[in-house]
Design a protein around this motif. Structure first.
Motif, PDB file in Angstrom:
ATOM      1  N   VAL A 210      91.008 -16.382  38.229  1.00 48.33           N
ATOM      2  CA  VAL A 210      89.870 -15.871  37.461  1.00 48.33           C
ATOM      3  C   VAL A 210      88.740 -16.905  37.487  1.00 48.33           C
ATOM      4  CG1 VAL A 210      89.158 -15.232  35.112  1.00 48.33           C
ATOM      5  CG2 VAL A 210      91.385 -14.502  36.001  1.00 48.33           C
ATOM      6  N   LYS A 365      95.202 -20.430  35.626  1.00 47.39           N
ATOM      7  CA  LYS A 365      93.978 -21.241  35.629  1.00 47.39           C
ATOM      8  C   LYS A 365      93.696 -21.890  34.274  1.00 47.39           C
ATOM      9  CE  LYS A 365      89.274 -21.434  37.033  1.00 47.39           C
ATOM     10  NZ  LYS A 365      88.415 -20.964  38.093  1.00 47.39           N
ATOM     11  N   CYS A 366      93.884 -21.125  33.186  1.00 48.76           N
ATOM     12  CA  CYS A 366      93.519 -21.724  31.894  1.00 48.76           C
ATOM     13  C   CYS A 366      94.765 -22.146  31.123  1.00 48.76           C
ATOM     14  CB  CYS A 366      92.615 -20.793  31.084  1.00 48.76           C
ATOM     15  SG  CYS A 366      93.458 -19.432  30.295  1.00 48.76           S
ATOM     16  N   ARG A 370      98.303 -20.226  30.576  1.00 51.43           N
ATOM     17  CA  ARG A 370      99.410 -20.731  31.401  1.00 51.43           C
ATOM     18  C   ARG A 370     100.577 -21.203  30.532  1.00 51.43           C
ATOM     19  NH1 ARG A 370      96.752 -24.745  34.152  1.00 51.43           N
ATOM     20  NH2 ARG A 370      97.512 -26.397  32.804  1.00 51.43           N
TER      21      ARG A 370
HETATM   22  S1  SF4 Z   1      95.937 -18.196  32.891  1.00 52.60           S
HETATM   23 FE1  SF4 Z   1      95.977 -16.101  32.055  1.00 52.60          FE
HETATM   24  S2  SF4 Z   1      94.241 -15.948  30.625  1.00 52.60           S
HETATM   25 FE2  SF4 Z   1      93.955 -17.803  31.864  1.00 52.60          FE
HETATM   26  S3  SF4 Z   1      92.579 -17.121  33.480  1.00 52.60           S
HETATM   27 FE3  SF4 Z   1      94.674 -16.956  34.292  1.00 52.60          FE
HETATM   28  S4  SF4 Z   1      95.354 -14.870  33.820  1.00 52.60           S
HETATM   29 FE4  SF4 Z   1      93.496 -15.254  32.615  1.00 52.60          FE
END
Ligand code: SF4
Ligand SMILES: Cc1cc2nc3c(=O)[nH]c(=O)nc-3n(C[C@H](O)[C@H](O)[C@H](O)COP(=O)(O)O)c2cc1C
Length: 437
Positions: A210, A365-366, A370
Motif C-alpha cells: 500500500v 508495510k505499516c 503487521r
Molecule cells: S500492514 Fe495492513 S494496514 Fe498496513 S498497509 Fe499493509 S495491509 Fe494496510
C-alpha cells in the motif's frame, strides 16, 4: 478450473482434483430493481455498443460528467467515493498520458457480483471503461482480474477482440480522433491487491504494498500518471446511467446511497445468488423474500467482506440497504456480499479466523497492521489451546490501535467485525476472556 465451489464442495476435493464433474448448487441471478441498470440487455450486442458509442463519443465530455454527478453514483468497491467527481478530477489533471483501471480483484468472501458482470455483462463494463477514457483523455485501460476467475478473463478477452475487430477499440474509434486500447492483468490471489495503490504497484510489477495517499491515483496513479481506478460494478453502473438517464438512478434510494446495488447471498439462503436491488430496500425483504429465508438456523451475517461488520440476525429487521445506515449502526455495507454464520459456529473461532486472515493477507508495510494482526491471532491461538485467557482491556487497546494507526483498511477495518462480535456475542466468549487484568 474456473468453476465456483462453495460450502460442502470441499468434501469432494479429490473428485474435483481428478477433473470429475460434481453436481453444484444452482445460483440465481435476477434484478428486483425498479429500473435495471446492471442486469438488463440494453448492451449485450456489438451493434448496441456501436450505436451507443457513436452517440456518446459525440456528446460533450462535461455533459457525461454532469450525468454521473447528477446520478449520485458512488464507488461500489467499498470506499464509496462519488464517481462523477473522480472522473472530473482526472479529466482536469494536466498530463499527456492517463490510464483507466478496472478493479476486478474481487477478494471479499462471499462476493461474486463482479464475476457475474464480467461473465454475463462484459460489454457494460468495457463500455464504461471506454467512455471513462474518452472523458478523462486517456488512450489506455487495464483490467486487473483475479486469477481465480479464468472464465471472466476468457469472456473479457473475447469481447476485447470483438470490439477491436469492429473498430470499437484501438485507433480512431468509429472514425473519430479518439484512440483507446485495453489490456488484462491477471492477479495472483493476494487480497491486498484489491486496494488501489497496491493494485497499481502489482500492475507495475512492484511488490503489492500500500502507498501513502495523497497523492491520489487521479493525480499520480499507474506509472505515476493520472489514473481512474474504478470497481467493475461502478463502471457497469456508469454505463447503465448513461443508457437510462441519471434521474432514474438518483430517484432510487437517497443522495448518499442512490440507485441499485448487486447483493450476493451465500448458500445458507434458500435462494442463493446475485440480485440487483434498489438502495433503501429493507434487509428483511432481501433476506426473507428474495433470499427465501435460511436453510438452517443462522445467528449472524458478515456483510461487506472480511472487513465488513458482523450483523446479528436480530438487527436485520432494523436495517435497509443503505451505506450510511450500516455505518451509523456500527457495520459496513461495502461491496454487499453476505456470509451467513450458523448458530453452532464458535465466535471465538470466527475472531481467530479474522485475525489470521489479516495476518496472512496484510502487506506488512505499516507497523500497527503487521504486528497488530499477529498479536491478535496469538491471543486467540492461546484461547483455543486453553493455555491462556484473553485480557479484554489489552484486546480493546489492540483493536483501537489498529483502527487508528493502520495505513489502510485491511488491518485498519478488521477490528469492526471483531468489535461487533464482542458487543453482540460477548456471552459466547466469556470462558475465553478475562475482564480485569
Ligand atoms: S500492514 Fe495492513 S494496514 Fe498496513 S498497509 Fe499493509 S495491509 Fe494496510
Ligand atoms: C484491503 C482492501 C481491499 C480492496 N479490495 C477491492 C476489490 O477487490 N475490488 C474493488 O473494486 N475495490 C477494492 N478495494 C477498494 C479500492 O481500494 C478502491 O477504493 C476502489 O477500487 C475504487 O473504485 P470505486 O470508486 O469504483 O469503488 C479494496 C480496498 C482495501 C483497503
Amino acid at each position: 478450473d474456473g468453476e465456483n465451489y462453495a460450502g460442502k464442495d470441499i468434501e469432494k476435493i479429490d473428485q474435483i482434483l481428478k477433473g470429475e464433474n460434481i453436481k453444484q448448487e444452482k445460483f440465481h441471478s435476477k434484478s428486483y430493481a425498479t429500473t435495471s441498470f446492471l442486469m438488463d440487455d440494453k448492451l449485450s450486442t456489438i451493434d448496441q455498443v456501436k450505436e451507443n458509442l457513436s452517440k456518446f463519443l459525440s456528446t460533450d465530455k462535461k455533459d457525461i460528467i454532469k450525468s454521473l454527478l447528477d446520478s449520485n453514483l458512488t464507488g461500489r468497491g467499498g470506499a464509496g467515493f462519488p464517481t462523477g467527481m473522480k472522473w472530473d478530477f482526472c479529466s482536469k489533471a494536466n498530463s499527456e498520458k492517463k490510464y483507466v483501471v478496472c478493479n476486478a480483484d474481487e477478494g471479499d468472501s462471499g462476493a461474486f457480483s463482479d464475476r457475474y458482470l464480467l461473465e454475463d455483462q462484459p460489454l457494460k463494463v468495457l463500455f464504461g471503461m471506454i467512455i471513462c477514457g474518452y472523458v478523462i483523455g486517456s488512450d489506455e485501460g487495464v483490467l486487473y482480474i483475479r486469477g481465480e476467475y479464468p472464465k471472466s478473463i476468457e469472456a473479457i478477452n473475447g469481447c476485447i477482440n470483438e470490439l477491436k475487430s469492429n473498430n470499437l477499440l484501438g485507433e480512431n474509434i468509429l472514425g473519430s480522433n479518439f484512440n483507446f486500447d485495453l489490456n488484462i492483468c491477471i492477479g495472483q490471489g493476494a487480497y491486498i491487491c484489491g486496494e488501489e495503490t497496491a493494485l497499481i504497484a502489482s500492475i507495475e510489477g512492484r511488490r503489492a504494498e500500500v502507498d501513502v495517499r495523497p497523492p491520489f491515483p487521479v493525480t499520480e496513479g499507474l506509472y505515476k500518471k493520472p489514473t481512474v481506478v474504478n470497481n467493475v460494478e461502478t463502471l457497469a453502473a456508469a454505463t447503465g446511467i448513461l443508457l437510462n438517464g441519471s434521474e432514474k438512478f438518483s430517484s432510487i434510494g437517497n443522495k448518499k446511497s442512490a440507485g441499485t446495488k448487486l447483493v450476493c447471498l451465500d448458500s445458507f439462503f434458500n435462494n442463493p445468488g446475485v440480485y440487483e436491488i434498489d438502495m433503501g430496500t429493507p434487509m428483511k425483504k432481501v433476506f426473507e423474500e428474495i433470499g427465501g429465508g435460511y436453510k438452517e438456523e443462522i445467528k449472524a451475517f458478515q456483510i461487506g467482506g472480511p472487513l465488513g461488520g458482523v450483523v446479528p440476525l436480530s438487527k436485520i429487521d432494523e436495517l435497509n440497504l443503505d451505506f450510511q445506515e450500516f455505518t451509523s449502526a456500527g457495520f459496513m455495507l461495502g461491496h454487499a456480499s453476505v456470509v451467513s454464520i450458523p448458530k453452532d459456529f464458535s465466535m471465538a473461532e470466527y475472531i481467530h479466523h479474522l485475525f489470521e486472515f489479516s495476518a496472512e493477507e496484510s502487506c506488512g508495510k505499516c507497523f500497527p497492521g503487521r504486528l497488530g494482526s499477529y498479536r491478535g491471532k496469538e491471543m486467540f491461538d492461546q484461547a483455543k489451546k486453553k493455555t491462556a485467557k484473553i485480557p479484554l482491556k489489552l484486546l480493546n487497546e489492540l483493536l483501537v490501535t489498529m483502527q487508528k494507526g493502520c495505513l489502510c483498511a485491511l488491518c485498519g477495518a478488521i477490528p469492526t467485525p471483531i468489535m461487533n462480535i464482542l458487543k453482540y456475542f460477548g456471552d459466547e466468549l466469556k470462558d475465553d476472556i478475562v475482564k480485569d487484568n
